[in-house]
Design a protein around this motif. Sequence first.
Motif: not given
Length: 635
Positions: A612-626
């Motif tokens: 869960a933590v890894t997925s949250a961090l990875t998804t946040r990184a993947a959604t940084r750009q508009p």
Amino acid sequence: MLRLSWAGFRERWTLFAGAVLTVCLGVALVQSSLLLLVSASTTSAPAGAGALARMSFDASTEAAVALLGVTLGFAALLAVFIISSTFAFTVEQRRRELALLRLVGGARRQIRRLLLAEATLLGLVGSALGVPVGVALMGVQTWLLHRLGFVPDGFSGQWRLWIVAVSVGTGVVLAVVGVSLAARRAARVRPLDALRDTGEATRVMTTARLLTGLLFLAGAVTLIGLSPVGGAVGGQAMAMNVSVCAAIALTLLGPSLVPAVARLIPARAAGVLGGLATANLRDDRRRTASTAAPVIVLVGLVLGQASASSSFTAAGQLEQQRRISADLVIDAPGPTGDRVTTTPGVASASTEVEVPIALTTGSGDLAYTRSATALLVDPAGYGRTHPGAGDLTALRQGAVVAGPGADGFSPGDTVGVRVGDQDLGSLPVVAAVPQAIGGGATVLLPAGVVPAEQLADVPSHTFVQLLPDVSRQQAVSTLTEVGTVSDLDSWLERDSVARTATSTGVLIMVMGLGGLYALIGVINSVVVAGATRPREFAAVRVTGFTRGQVVRAAVLESIMVAFAGLLLGLLAAAGTLIGVIATTAAVAGTVTVDVPWLLVGAVVVGTVLVTAVTSALTTRAATRQPPVALLGARQ
């Protein structure tokens, strides 16, 4: 082709970084285990050691070699599966890109060559990083071996220059093998099918994968069926290998099983986000299976082996309690002789001294000599202390009895025995005591076969039976002059603690670093899966979802995949428990199951939290750009 591969590597480094990491850690673990194995097999006893001390040293190094051999095999197995799964996933994520290369004129063989060249490049990079990491890892494993008491003082892993070539070769071979099947399949798919997700491109479970998975599943079932007839040694080995075969089978069948199991989780109760997570699981079964694969391996192997080890240890403890009849136990250096039997109030006493031996079984070209242990006993006293041992009256000078840990020979055979510098020659096996789940001495020898002066410093156990009307306190006070006196229950409790510590140490050595590698594989699979989805996340966001909602949906999806992997991994571990039940019932006469629930809980909760933590961090990184910038970047 290498130039094109290097360009692809630079462009998609986030996708390939996970592959490099798995190769690096796999090479490091295999290299460290192999160096320690070679070092243990070439270690010599200290100069000036006595004959029995040298033999004891050789026996301990043989045990260390066997332990490291199992560790090396487990490390190699994990490396093959995790690296193969990671590389296959990276190929699948580039299906459209490879289809475009086919459309502009690339031949199938060129696509395969491109992927194999990339795998070679990644294998070289991962191996180059893995060699120094393996050196550091060898220090950790050496510390563990010393800490757990599996190697003598002064032992250390020795560096060999040839290991560099072996490590590089291992990394490249694992990378190439891991990508070869995926490359063949990617080259076989028609370009338009790949671009439109139709036809062959939509097939997740290939015939070869299905048949291989079913073959391993049949192997697991066969091992369960054979474990009751395998005896104490063979039955345990077969039962513990059930989880290995089952984990491999469920991993191979994962594309069909994981999404089906994940959909059993009531995620739709979470509303729209749950529905989105469920749809993602259904639409990309390859990603789902690749993410769950290391979870299945981690849970199935770690919990299966831990439960089997704990159960067999508990069965051995119960055997000890049932098979020993005594009031007191005396621990002393060397045989106690008549000092116990002549003590007032003692009805009988049986002194047992365990010594290392060199045992030769077979004859001619089939003769095989190995380190083993012998128990020096008085036949009559041993029979009284161990009521189920049977008739040992034939045990005399020039004969042996197959002990509770005997394997590979039986009454009627002839074995060669050497104790220290004393060669006893070829001795007939005149009887056998029942095999024990907890193991024990390989053979029983009569007490006088080894001179008493050679046994002066060898620990002995004397089991004492008192006369009915004797004061136990008075007997203990008198026998204290011989050695350390304990009542049987206290002695069995200490023996149980020692057995548990040994089995736990073996489990830590074999599964500890390997389990950590599998956990890193879980993290890596989640990161790789998330790193390939920025445009997918952007498409969801432009439909009205907020960034937080996308992150929560991805986390929910990862948790569902983790639970599916956990359930399948627990199923693989349950197969080993069925083998344990069958083996203990057949050998010991009593079903013994001891599940380490604390470890089970830690693995389950830890896997879900890490995912869960890894997925949250990875998804946040993947959604940084508009999202508009991502969707408009490449059209």
